[in-house]
Design an enzyme around this catalytic site. Sequence first.
Site, PDB file in Angstrom:
ATOM      1  N   ASN A 145      -1.615   0.357   7.176  1.00 52.25           N
ATOM      2  CA  ASN A 145      -1.071  -0.914   7.669  1.00 52.25           C
ATOM      3  C   ASN A 145      -0.238  -1.672   6.626  1.00 52.25           C
ATOM      4  O   ASN A 145      -0.157  -2.893   6.634  1.00 52.25           O
ATOM      5  CB  ASN A 145      -2.191  -1.779   8.259  1.00 52.25           C
ATOM      6  CG  ASN A 145      -3.287  -2.059   7.273  1.00 52.25           C
ATOM      7  OD1 ASN A 145      -3.182  -1.692   6.103  1.00 52.25           O
ATOM      8  ND2 ASN A 145      -4.334  -2.723   7.715  1.00 52.25           N
ATOM      9  N   TYR A 148     -12.807  -2.816  -1.953  1.00 49.51           N
ATOM     10  CA  TYR A 148     -13.221  -2.625  -0.556  1.00 49.51           C
ATOM     11  C   TYR A 148     -14.739  -2.465  -0.450  1.00 49.51           C
ATOM     12  O   TYR A 148     -15.227  -1.683   0.359  1.00 49.51           O
ATOM     13  CB  TYR A 148     -12.493  -1.428   0.046  1.00 49.51           C
ATOM     14  CG  TYR A 148     -11.035  -1.683   0.405  1.00 49.51           C
ATOM     15  CD1 TYR A 148     -10.626  -2.888   0.976  1.00 49.51           C
ATOM     16  CD2 TYR A 148     -10.061  -0.704   0.205  1.00 49.51           C
ATOM     17  CE1 TYR A 148      -9.305  -3.121   1.306  1.00 49.51           C
ATOM     18  CE2 TYR A 148      -8.725  -0.935   0.542  1.00 49.51           C
ATOM     19  CZ  TYR A 148      -8.359  -2.146   1.098  1.00 49.51           C
ATOM     20  OH  TYR A 148      -7.046  -2.377   1.448  1.00 49.51           O
ATOM     21  N   HIS A 158      -1.865  -5.209   1.857  1.00 45.60           N
ATOM     22  CA  HIS A 158      -3.129  -5.936   1.742  1.00 45.60           C
ATOM     23  C   HIS A 158      -2.805  -7.384   1.423  1.00 45.60           C
ATOM     24  O   HIS A 158      -1.852  -7.658   0.679  1.00 45.60           O
ATOM     25  CB  HIS A 158      -3.992  -5.371   0.611  1.00 45.60           C
ATOM     26  CG  HIS A 158      -5.105  -6.300   0.212  1.00 45.60           C
ATOM     27  ND1 HIS A 158      -6.284  -6.378   0.915  1.00 45.60           N
ATOM     28  CD2 HIS A 158      -5.200  -7.235  -0.781  1.00 45.60           C
ATOM     29  CE1 HIS A 158      -7.057  -7.306   0.363  1.00 45.60           C
ATOM     30  NE2 HIS A 158      -6.421  -7.849  -0.667  1.00 45.60           N
ATOM     31  N   LYS A 164       0.837  -1.205   0.000  1.00 42.77           N
ATOM     32  CA  LYS A 164       0.000   0.000   0.000  1.00 42.77           C
ATOM     33  C   LYS A 164       0.875   1.259   0.000  1.00 42.77           C
ATOM     34  O   LYS A 164       2.082   1.183   0.306  1.00 42.77           O
ATOM     35  CB  LYS A 164      -0.880  -0.017   1.258  1.00 42.77           C
ATOM     36  CG  LYS A 164      -1.866  -1.169   1.338  1.00 42.77           C
ATOM     37  CD  LYS A 164      -2.691  -1.029   2.618  1.00 42.77           C
ATOM     38  CE  LYS A 164      -3.734  -2.106   2.743  1.00 42.77           C
ATOM     39  NZ  LYS A 164      -4.660  -1.805   3.864  1.00 42.77           N
ATOM     40  N   GLU A 200      -9.638 -11.377  -6.614  1.00 41.99           N
ATOM     41  CA  GLU A 200      -8.739 -10.216  -6.532  1.00 41.99           C
ATOM     42  C   GLU A 200      -7.600 -10.300  -7.549  1.00 41.99           C
ATOM     43  O   GLU A 200      -7.221  -9.283  -8.136  1.00 41.99           O
ATOM     44  CB  GLU A 200      -8.201 -10.082  -5.098  1.00 41.99           C
ATOM     45  CG  GLU A 200      -9.312  -9.685  -4.126  1.00 41.99           C
ATOM     46  CD  GLU A 200      -8.859  -9.557  -2.678  1.00 41.99           C
ATOM     47  OE1 GLU A 200      -7.677  -9.815  -2.379  1.00 41.99           O
ATOM     48  OE2 GLU A 200      -9.707  -9.191  -1.843  1.00 41.99           O
TER      49      GLU A 200
HETATM   50  P1  IDP Z   1      -7.562  -6.533   6.184  1.00 49.86           P
HETATM   51  O1  IDP Z   1      -6.774  -5.574   5.324  1.00 49.86           O
HETATM   52  O2  IDP Z   1      -6.787  -6.986   7.390  1.00 49.86           O
HETATM   53  O3  IDP Z   1      -8.153  -7.676   5.396  1.00 49.86           O
HETATM   54  P2  IDP Z   1     -10.238  -5.322   6.198  1.00 49.86           P
HETATM   55  O4  IDP Z   1     -11.224  -5.393   7.321  1.00 49.86           O
HETATM   56  O5  IDP Z   1     -10.540  -6.071   4.941  1.00 49.86           O
HETATM   57  O6  IDP Z   1      -8.810  -5.721   6.801  1.00 49.86           O
HETATM   58  O7  IDP Z   1     -10.057  -3.773   5.860  1.00 49.86           O
HETATM   59  C1  IDP Z   1      -9.394  -3.372   4.700  1.00 49.86           C
HETATM   60  C2  IDP Z   1      -8.522  -2.171   5.028  1.00 49.86           C
HETATM   61  O8  IDP Z   1      -9.347  -1.082   5.436  1.00 49.86           O
HETATM   62  C3  IDP Z   1      -7.562  -2.391   6.200  1.00 49.86           C
HETATM   63  O9  IDP Z   1      -6.374  -3.066   5.821  1.00 49.86           O
HETATM   64  C4  IDP Z   1      -7.294  -0.968   6.643  1.00 49.86           C
HETATM   65  O10 IDP Z   1      -6.378  -0.300   5.790  1.00 49.86           O
HETATM   66  C5  IDP Z   1      -8.680  -0.342   6.451  1.00 49.86           C
HETATM   67  N1  IDP Z   1      -9.473  -0.414   7.691  1.00 49.86           N
HETATM   68  C6  IDP Z   1     -10.178  -1.473   8.157  1.00 49.86           C
HETATM   69  N2  IDP Z   1     -10.794  -1.170   9.321  1.00 49.86           N
HETATM   70  C7  IDP Z   1     -10.463   0.119   9.574  1.00 49.86           C
HETATM   71  C8  IDP Z   1     -10.805   1.030  10.648  1.00 49.86           C
HETATM   72  O11 IDP Z   1     -11.531   0.707  11.604  1.00 49.86           O
HETATM   73  N3  IDP Z   1     -10.296   2.293  10.553  1.00 49.86           N
HETATM   74  C9  IDP Z   1      -9.492   2.702   9.518  1.00 49.86           C
HETATM   75  N4  IDP Z   1      -9.162   1.876   8.504  1.00 49.86           N
HETATM   76  C10 IDP Z   1      -9.636   0.611   8.532  1.00 49.86           C
HETATM   77 MG    MG Z   2      -9.595  -7.629   3.901  1.00 50.16          MG
END
Ligand code: IDP
Ligand code: MG
Length: 155
Positions: free
Chosen positions: A112, A49, A115, A9, A126
Site C-alpha cells: 500500500n 510492526y 506508511h 515502502k 517512530e
Molecule cells: P496502516 O499502515 O494503515 O497504519 P496497520 O494496521 O498499522 O495499517 O498495518 C501496517 C501494515 O501492515 C499495513 O500498511 C499493510 O502493509 C500491512 N497490513 C495490515 N493489515 C494487513 C492484512 O490484513 N493483510 C496484509 N497486510 C496487512
Molecule cells: Mg499503522
Amino acid sequence: MQTTLVIIKPSGIQREIAGEIISRFEKKGLIIAGMKMMRLTEKLLREHYAHLVERPFFPLLLKSMMATPVIVMAIKGVDAVEVVRAITGVTNARKALPGTIRGDFGMSGQENIVHASDSPENAAIEIARFFSADEVFDYTPLVLPALYSPDELNA
Ligand code: IDP
Ligand code: MG
C-alpha cells in the site's frame, strides 16, 4: 507543530512514484524536516510492526518491507499526523478514496505504497526509531506566512 514519520515502502519504490509522493506532501504545505534512503532489517520491522507480529500475514509483510530500500521522511506541520494520515488513505488501498496516495496508486492491503504514523505519541517514537537527532532539521521555510495565519503558527 507536529513531526510525523512517512515511509515510502518498497511498493512505492518499485512503482517509481517516490517523487510523486514527496511532491504531494510538499504541495500540501508540509515541511520535509528529514529524509533518507535505508534498508529495513527484520529487527527494526519487528519493533515497528510489533502490533502485527502474531498475525498470519506477518512473514509476507516482513519480506515485502525488505524487498528494496525504502525512503523515510520526517514531515512537519500543524496537526501533521492527522493531515498526513488523511493524505495517505485507509490501509487497504482498494478501499482508499481517490485523491489519497493509496487510493490513487494502490490495489493491495499489503502493498500500500506508504506508511504514516497513526498518533502523535507513535510519531515521536517512530521518528526516534528511524532518525538520529542530527538527521531531523529545524529550519524556517520562507513560505510559512503564506501557509498559516500568525495565530495558527503560535498555537
Ligand atoms: P496502516 O499502515 O494503515 O497504519 P496497520 O494496521 O498499522 O495499517 O498495518 C501496517 C501494515 O501492515 C499495513 O500498511 C499493510 O502493509 C500491512 N497490513 C495490515 N493489515 C494487513 C492484512 O490484513 N493483510 C496484509 N497486510 C496487512
Ligand atoms: Mg499503522
